[in-house]
Design a protein around this motif. Structure first.
Motif, PDB file in Angstrom:
ATOM      1  N   ALA A   1     -22.934 -32.398  31.607  1.00  0.00           N
ATOM      2  CA  ALA A   1     -24.123 -32.680  30.787  1.00  0.00           C
ATOM      3  C   ALA A   1     -23.714 -33.536  29.591  1.00  0.00           C
ATOM      4  CB  ALA A   1     -24.717 -31.360  30.296  1.00  0.00           C
TER       5      ALA A   1
ATOM      6  N   GLU B   1     -17.254 -23.649  36.824  1.00  0.00           N
ATOM      7  CA  GLU B   1     -18.675 -23.279  36.728  1.00  0.00           C
ATOM      8  C   GLU B   1     -19.507 -24.546  36.746  1.00  0.00           C
ATOM      9  OE1 GLU B   1     -19.486 -20.756  33.351  1.00  0.00           O
ATOM     10  OE2 GLU B   1     -17.708 -19.551  33.734  1.00  0.00           O
TER      11      GLU B   1
ATOM     12  N   GLY C   1     -15.940 -19.019  21.793  1.00  0.00           N
ATOM     13  CA  GLY C   1     -17.006 -18.513  22.677  1.00  0.00           C
ATOM     14  C   GLY C   1     -16.513 -17.808  23.930  1.00  0.00           C
ATOM     15  N   TYR C   2     -17.208 -16.795  24.357  1.00  0.00           N
ATOM     16  CA  TYR C   2     -17.000 -16.216  25.687  1.00  0.00           C
ATOM     17  C   TYR C   2     -18.242 -15.426  26.059  1.00  0.00           C
ATOM     18  CZ  TYR C   2     -16.081 -11.641  23.612  1.00  0.00           C
ATOM     19  OH  TYR C   2     -16.210 -10.471  22.929  1.00  0.00           O
ATOM     20  N   ASP C   3     -18.483 -15.325  27.369  1.00  0.00           N
ATOM     21  CA  ASP C   3     -19.625 -14.558  27.871  1.00  0.00           C
ATOM     22  C   ASP C   3     -20.941 -14.870  27.161  1.00  0.00           C
ATOM     23  OD1 ASP C   3     -18.257 -13.337  29.823  1.00  0.00           O
ATOM     24  OD2 ASP C   3     -18.066 -11.385  28.833  1.00  0.00           O
TER      25      ASP C   3
ATOM     26  N   GLU D   1     -18.221 -25.505  32.596  1.00  0.00           N
ATOM     27  CA  GLU D   1     -16.919 -25.226  31.999  1.00  0.00           C
ATOM     28  C   GLU D   1     -16.002 -24.643  33.053  1.00  0.00           C
ATOM     29  OE1 GLU D   1     -17.076 -22.235  28.937  1.00  0.00           O
ATOM     30  OE2 GLU D   1     -17.892 -20.741  30.303  1.00  0.00           O
TER      31      GLU D   1
ATOM     32  N   ASN E   1     -27.874 -13.303  28.549  1.00  0.00           N
ATOM     33  CA  ASN E   1     -27.192 -14.542  28.907  1.00  0.00           C
ATOM     34  C   ASN E   1     -25.833 -14.245  29.552  1.00  0.00           C
ATOM     35  OD1 ASN E   1     -27.031 -17.264  29.235  1.00  0.00           O
ATOM     36  ND2 ASN E   1     -26.331 -17.719  27.168  1.00  0.00           N
TER      37      ASN E   1
ATOM     38  N   TYR F   1     -21.516 -15.647  24.097  1.00  0.00           N
ATOM     39  CA  TYR F   1     -21.499 -15.589  22.630  1.00  0.00           C
ATOM     40  C   TYR F   1     -20.990 -16.959  22.222  1.00  0.00           C
ATOM     41  CZ  TYR F   1     -21.309 -10.596  23.627  1.00  0.00           C
ATOM     42  OH  TYR F   1     -21.560  -9.348  24.116  1.00  0.00           O
TER      43      TYR F   1
ATOM     44  N   GLU G   1     -25.203 -30.063  23.321  1.00  0.00           N
ATOM     45  CA  GLU G   1     -25.348 -30.525  24.693  1.00  0.00           C
ATOM     46  C   GLU G   1     -26.801 -30.673  25.077  1.00  0.00           C
ATOM     47  OE1 GLU G   1     -21.775 -28.414  27.006  1.00  0.00           O
ATOM     48  OE2 GLU G   1     -23.686 -28.252  28.049  1.00  0.00           O
TER      49      GLU G   1
ATOM     50  N   GLU H   1     -26.951 -21.873  39.106  1.00  0.00           N
ATOM     51  CA  GLU H   1     -25.606 -21.943  38.538  1.00  0.00           C
ATOM     52  C   GLU H   1     -24.644 -21.542  39.641  1.00  0.00           C
ATOM     53  OE1 GLU H   1     -24.713 -21.076  34.491  1.00  0.00           O
ATOM     54  OE2 GLU H   1     -26.738 -20.348  34.166  1.00  0.00           O
TER      55      GLU H   1
ATOM     56  N   PHE I   1     -28.351 -14.780  36.316  1.00  0.00           N
ATOM     57  CA  PHE I   1     -28.118 -14.309  34.948  1.00  0.00           C
ATOM     58  C   PHE I   1     -29.106 -13.253  34.502  1.00  0.00           C
ATOM     59  CE2 PHE I   1     -24.846 -16.811  32.794  1.00  0.00           C
ATOM     60  CZ  PHE I   1     -24.457 -17.576  33.870  1.00  0.00           C
TER      61      PHE I   1
ATOM     62  N   LEU J   1     -29.930 -29.975  27.162  1.00  0.00           N
ATOM     63  CA  LEU J   1     -30.358 -28.772  27.879  1.00  0.00           C
ATOM     64  C   LEU J   1     -30.628 -29.174  29.330  1.00  0.00           C
ATOM     65  CD1 LEU J   1     -31.286 -25.761  27.809  1.00  0.00           C
ATOM     66  CD2 LEU J   1     -33.559 -26.602  27.289  1.00  0.00           C
TER      67      LEU J   1
ATOM     68  N   PHE K   1     -23.536 -26.578  37.423  1.00  0.00           N
ATOM     69  CA  PHE K   1     -24.999 -26.548  37.510  1.00  0.00           C
ATOM     70  C   PHE K   1     -25.407 -27.404  38.707  1.00  0.00           C
ATOM     71  CE2 PHE K   1     -24.668 -26.491  32.657  1.00  0.00           C
ATOM     72  CZ  PHE K   1     -24.843 -25.117  32.571  1.00  0.00           C
TER      73      PHE K   1
HETATM   74  P1  ADP Z   1     -19.485 -19.168  27.713  1.00  0.00           P
HETATM   75  O1  ADP Z   1     -18.212 -19.889  27.463  1.00  0.00           O
HETATM   76  O2  ADP Z   1     -19.870 -18.268  26.617  1.00  0.00           O
HETATM   77  O3  ADP Z   1     -19.535 -18.535  29.081  1.00  0.00           O
HETATM   78  P2  ADP Z   1     -21.146 -21.322  28.757  1.00  0.00           P
HETATM   79  O4  ADP Z   1     -20.847 -22.702  28.350  1.00  0.00           O
HETATM   80  O5  ADP Z   1     -20.748 -20.914  30.136  1.00  0.00           O
HETATM   81  O6  ADP Z   1     -20.584 -20.304  27.686  1.00  0.00           O
HETATM   82  O7  ADP Z   1     -22.705 -21.055  28.622  1.00  0.00           O
HETATM   83  C1  ADP Z   1     -23.286 -19.802  28.906  1.00  0.00           C
HETATM   84  C2  ADP Z   1     -24.572 -20.015  29.685  1.00  0.00           C
HETATM   85  O8  ADP Z   1     -25.493 -20.791  28.899  1.00  0.00           O
HETATM   86  C3  ADP Z   1     -24.414 -20.803  30.971  1.00  0.00           C
HETATM   87  O9  ADP Z   1     -23.979 -20.009  32.025  1.00  0.00           O
HETATM   88  C4  ADP Z   1     -25.830 -21.341  31.161  1.00  0.00           C
HETATM   89  O10 ADP Z   1     -26.676 -20.347  31.672  1.00  0.00           O
HETATM   90  C5  ADP Z   1     -26.251 -21.665  29.746  1.00  0.00           C
HETATM   91  N1  ADP Z   1     -25.928 -23.071  29.431  1.00  0.00           N
HETATM   92  C6  ADP Z   1     -24.765 -23.556  28.961  1.00  0.00           C
HETATM   93  N2  ADP Z   1     -24.813 -24.886  28.796  1.00  0.00           N
HETATM   94  C7  ADP Z   1     -26.031 -25.288  29.168  1.00  0.00           C
HETATM   95  C8  ADP Z   1     -26.716 -26.560  29.228  1.00  0.00           C
HETATM   96  N3  ADP Z   1     -26.142 -27.688  28.829  1.00  0.00           N
HETATM   97  N4  ADP Z   1     -27.983 -26.561  29.683  1.00  0.00           N
HETATM   98  C9  ADP Z   1     -28.598 -25.424  30.067  1.00  0.00           C
HETATM   99  N5  ADP Z   1     -28.031 -24.206  30.025  1.00  0.00           N
HETATM  100  C10 ADP Z   1     -26.768 -24.120  29.577  1.00  0.00           C
END
Ligand code: ADP
Length: 384
Positions: free
Chosen positions: A122, A255, A154-156, A268, A216, A158, A180, A188, A211, A182, A257
């Protein structure tokens, strides 16, 4: 081969549930292990040969631990990379390699890596402070909605927020961040790739994640993903390209989209065993944990095909419950055919804490999904 029943030691940074599940394989093969974790009560403690308590982000703690092992791996990315670099220079085999961890620890570096390697992702922009984000909005350079991600920490979910208004910005952390686009996605997906030092590479079938609407957090993982063959092929291609670009050794969970147009974007990666690969313990010929051990010890890669379809349900702490944990109705779900619970061994529950998972195996994915919903409904993680 030299690891089998010898005094050579595999070190693991992190002793959470992923560490614990890695140890199922080292136990099976009688491979000596040493684990470092900040918590005295880490889930992996019981299954390791030696367990040390220490701060994974502290240079000295990681370096001193690493000096005592022959191969060093991780089950969590948030570790001191400088110590790993020094250990690598001094001859310890460190997998994933420190250069991979360095990129992954920072979401801005990670996104720039995708861009420079022509890996679809993205669109994004990097900001040093939240004030700069606000300025960009005032100047009309940025418009709602967008996704805000903290560059580090960040993780999960947060450290990630979908922002719709100025008001929502006020609750965000003020440090460096990534903004980023949206993405409107259909699903996913995730593809787990595993590479051995000389480059032998395997990948698992594409999985889809569903999810939890509020937390989230991933609630269900389905393998195989219910997508077209074409989309699956594209997802695998992108995942393999990503793992190769990193030169990753060991597991890399990619991971993704899937957009309504059929495009695949990398969200990521995680260079370690991943929640989206837990199904593999029961459903695959070689589970992700064994595969990672094979890769970091430079052993042949195992077969990654499924023996059956599977759905994984995360067991997280129920809202409103904090304290000593109780798995309510676990006996009822154990009575259902093809339902296999995993309990991580964390003594205390809190809302949405990952406490275990349940794998449901069934020849038909749709049936497995229905049983998974039943498991979710029946079993709850509460405090005593
Ligand atoms: P973390 O490192 O906390 O797991 P992510 O980057 O995986 O964070 O984001 C968590 C969730 O947020 C993703 O699984 C997705 O559902 C949503 N998300 C993240 N980035 C985007 C994006 N650019 N557009 C839409 N949804 C997003």
């Amino acid at each position: 081969m030299e690891f089998f029943s010898t005094s050579k030691t595999l070190g693991i940074l992190g002793g959470g549930q992923l560490g614990k599940m890695l140890l199922y394989t080292t136990r099976k093969w009688d491979i000596k292990t040493s684990v470092l974790d900040p918590s005295e009560n880490a889930p992996a403690k019981l299954a390791s040969d030696s367990f040390e308590v220490g701060d994974l982000t502290d240079f000295q703690a990681v370096y001193d631990f690493g000096k005592k092992v022959d191969v060093l791996t991780i089950e969590i990315e948030k570790v001191n990379v400088e110590a790993l670099e020094k250990l690598e220079q001094e001859g310890v085999k460190v997998y994933p390699q420190p250069h991979v961890l360095k990129i992954i620890q920072n979401k801005c570096l990670q996104k720039k890596f995708y861009k420079s390697n022509n890996i679809p992702t993205a669109s994004f922009e990097e900001f040093e402070t939240l004030d700069q984000v606000k300025e960009a909005i005032i100047k009309g350079e940025l418009s709602f909605p967008f996704v805000w991600k903290s560059a580090e920490m960040g993780y999960d979910g947060y450290g990630v927020s979908i922002v719709h208004s100025n008001k929502e910005i006020e609750s965000l952390n003020t440090g460096p961040c990534l903004i980023e686009e949206l993405v409107t996605f259909e699903k996913e997906l995730s593809v787990i790739v595993c590479r051995r030092p000389q480059g032998e590479t395997v990948h698992y079938p594409v999985v889809e994640s569903e999810f939890h609407p509020r937390a989230n957090q991933v609630e269900y993982v389905l393998c195989p993903a219910r997508i077209s063959e074409q989309a699956a092929k594209k997802a695998v291609e992108v995942a393999l390209k990503t793992a190769e670009a990193f030169g990753q050794i060991g597991l890399l969970a990619v991971e993704l989209f899937l957009t309504p147009e059929g495009d695949i974007l990398v969200n990521e990666v995680a260079p370690r065993p991943h929640n989206s690969g837990h199904f593999s313990i029961e459903a695959s010929y070689t589970c992700q944990f064994e595969q990672h051990i094979r890769a970091v010890l430079d052993l042949p890669m195992g077969k990654t095909a499924n023996k059956t379809a599977a759905v994984m349900v995360n067991l997280v702490g129920k809202e409103g419950h904090t304290g000593p944990v109780l798995y309510k109705n676990i006996d009822q779900v154990l009575a259902i055919e093809g339902v296999i619970p995993h309990i991580y061994g964390k003594k205390e529950t809190r809302p949405f804490r990952k406490m275990g998972h349940v794998t449901i195996i069934h020849p038909k994915i749709e049936t497995a999904r229905k049983i998974a919903a039943q498991v979710k409904e029946t079993l709850s993680v509460i405090s005593k």
